[in-house]
Design an enzyme around this catalytic site. Structure first.
Site, mmCIF file in Angstrom:
data_model
loop_
_atom_site.group_PDB
_atom_site.id
_atom_site.type_symbol
_atom_site.label_atom_id
_atom_site.label_comp_id
_atom_site.label_asym_id
_atom_site.label_seq_id
_atom_site.Cartn_x
_atom_site.Cartn_y
_atom_site.Cartn_z
ATOM 1 N N ARG A 1 0.816 -1.215 0.000
ATOM 2 C CA ARG A 1 0.000 0.000 0.000
ATOM 3 C C ARG A 1 0.846 1.259 0.000
ATOM 4 O O ARG A 1 0.291 2.366 -0.022
ATOM 5 C CB ARG A 1 -0.876 0.009 1.262
ATOM 6 C CG ARG A 1 -2.356 -0.314 1.000
ATOM 7 C CD ARG A 1 -2.990 -0.443 2.364
ATOM 8 N NE ARG A 1 -4.390 -0.191 2.418
ATOM 9 C CZ ARG A 1 -5.302 -1.153 2.621
ATOM 10 N NH1 ARG A 1 -4.955 -2.413 2.683
ATOM 11 N NH2 ARG A 1 -6.575 -0.835 2.745
ATOM 12 N N ARG B 1 -18.370 -2.113 10.039
ATOM 13 C CA ARG B 1 -16.973 -2.047 10.451
ATOM 14 C C ARG B 1 -16.659 -0.610 10.834
ATOM 15 O O ARG B 1 -17.101 0.315 10.158
ATOM 16 C CB ARG B 1 -16.086 -2.472 9.270
ATOM 17 C CG ARG B 1 -15.233 -3.672 9.549
ATOM 18 C CD ARG B 1 -14.598 -4.181 8.302
ATOM 19 N NE ARG B 1 -13.574 -3.257 7.787
ATOM 20 C CZ ARG B 1 -12.787 -3.561 6.744
ATOM 21 N NH1 ARG B 1 -12.921 -4.712 6.124
ATOM 22 N NH2 ARG B 1 -11.884 -2.718 6.320
ATOM 23 N N ARG C 1 -9.768 6.997 4.108
ATOM 24 C CA ARG C 1 -9.164 5.810 3.477
ATOM 25 C C ARG C 1 -8.925 6.070 1.993
ATOM 26 O O ARG C 1 -7.907 5.670 1.439
ATOM 27 C CB ARG C 1 -10.077 4.589 3.677
ATOM 28 C CG ARG C 1 -10.114 4.136 5.123
ATOM 29 C CD ARG C 1 -11.210 3.140 5.365
ATOM 30 N NE ARG C 1 -10.945 1.849 4.747
ATOM 31 C CZ ARG C 1 -11.874 0.927 4.540
ATOM 32 N NH1 ARG C 1 -13.125 1.157 4.862
ATOM 33 N NH2 ARG C 1 -11.546 -0.217 3.998
HETATM 34 P P1 AMP Z 1 -8.381 -3.347 4.562
HETATM 35 O O1 AMP Z 1 -9.156 -4.378 5.284
HETATM 36 O O2 AMP Z 1 -7.411 -3.914 3.575
HETATM 37 O O3 AMP Z 1 -9.243 -2.264 3.963
HETATM 38 O O4 AMP Z 1 -7.462 -2.628 5.657
HETATM 39 C C1 AMP Z 1 -8.033 -1.990 6.781
HETATM 40 C C2 AMP Z 1 -7.015 -1.036 7.406
HETATM 41 O O5 AMP Z 1 -5.855 -1.763 7.832
HETATM 42 C C3 AMP Z 1 -6.463 0.027 6.464
HETATM 43 O O6 AMP Z 1 -7.337 1.144 6.359
HETATM 44 C C4 AMP Z 1 -5.145 0.356 7.151
HETATM 45 O O7 AMP Z 1 -5.340 1.157 8.309
HETATM 46 C C5 AMP Z 1 -4.671 -1.001 7.623
HETATM 47 N N1 AMP Z 1 -3.851 -1.678 6.578
HETATM 48 C C6 AMP Z 1 -4.186 -2.800 5.874
HETATM 49 N N2 AMP Z 1 -3.213 -3.130 5.019
HETATM 50 C C7 AMP Z 1 -2.238 -2.203 5.169
HETATM 51 C C8 AMP Z 1 -0.985 -1.991 4.554
HETATM 52 N N3 AMP Z 1 -0.530 -2.798 3.576
HETATM 53 N N4 AMP Z 1 -0.250 -0.928 4.967
HETATM 54 C C9 AMP Z 1 -0.671 -0.107 5.952
HETATM 55 N N5 AMP Z 1 -1.861 -0.234 6.568
HETATM 56 C C10 AMP Z 1 -2.652 -1.286 6.193
#
Ligand code: AMP
Length: 233
Positions: free
Chosen positions: A97, A167, A178
């Site tokens: 990311r 969530r 986000r």
């Molecule tokens: P997701 O479920 O992939 O939308 O991730 C939820 C949250 O987890 C994100 O909004 C970030 O705060 C954190 N997160 C997930 N993957 C990453 C990553 N590769 N790098 C940094 N933060 C992450």
């Protein structure tokens, strides 16, 4: 379960904004192609639930829509890809990311001679906002459902019957943050990977059924890696 053609260990990088369907695609593709599903978001949420040391800071970052520090996420991924179920191949969902994460991943893939392809799921932000604000997750089994107005039955999980919840990071004000993080920190990863020689498949991620999108990606996996990857058990 066994992945065929395991002499070709490979990695599918699912890339796209939050709500573009990476998790949905990963769930279909992992079953069909016997790949490990590595979601950094899920791993971080599990960490929070287990209540270990770094919990509070990470929870605050996640609940505000920002990105967790690279070192932590990189370490989780480095450890995860060593697990037995990832030896045939794996799907990365929500990683890398940032450009720093992409650089680390590139080094890992090269060192381990793992071939990779990037799937860029393209979805308009208006569609994303509608999707994320209608998303409900089951606190017991993790299933995800989409709430459509006047469809009260989706209050309950179709798999285990628990009451579905929103969530924390699907609240409107957090969705905006986000998407901002995606624009500023994640979008540049695509150009970085392109520059590093990765093949990028552009996939239309809206107005089509998830299964249709998954078969397009599946055809790419078989074509790119030259192996019939099917679940055998
Ligand atoms: P997701 O479920 O992939 O939308 O991730 C939820 C949250 O987890 C994100 O909004 C970030 O705060 C954190 N997160 C997930 N993957 C990453 C990553 N590769 N790098 C940094 N933060 C992450």
């Amino acid at each position: 379960m066994a992945a065929l053609g395991t002499n070709h260990r490979f990695c599918l990088i699912l890339f796209g904004p939050p709500g573009s369907g990476k998790g949905t695609q990963a769930a279909i593709l992992r079953e069909k192609h016997a790949l490990a599903h590595i979601s950094t978001g899920d791993m971080l949420r599990e960490r929070l639930e287990s209540g270990d040391g770094l919990g509070k800071t990470v929870a605050e970052i996640m609940h505000s829509g920002g990105l967790v520090p690279d070192e932590l996420v990189n370490r989780l991924v480095e450890e995860r890809i060593e697990k037995p179920d990832a030896q045939g191949g794996f799907i990365l969902d929500g990683y890398p990311r940032t450009v720093a994460q992409a650089a680390l991943l590139d080094g890992l893939l090269q060192a381990k001679q793992i071939r990779a392809v990037v799937i860029h799921l393209k979805v308009d932000y208006t569609v994303i906002i509608a999707r994320l604000s209608g998303r409900r997750q089951c606190p017991s089994c993790g299933a995800v459902q989409h709430f459509v107005r006047n469809e009260p039955t989706l209050d309950l999980c179709g798999k285990c019957g628990s009451k579905m919840v929103v969530r924390d990071d699907d609240r409107p004000e957090v969705i905006v943050q986000r998407l901002k993080a995606y624009d500023q920190q994640t979008q540049p990863v695509l150009e970085y990977l392109r520059g590093a020689g990765y093949r990028i498949l552009e996939v239309q991620g809206q107005l089509r059924k998830p299964e249709v999108i998954a078969s397009e990606i599946g055809a790419e996996i078989d074509g790119e890696f030259g192996v019939a990857t099917v679940r055998t058990a």
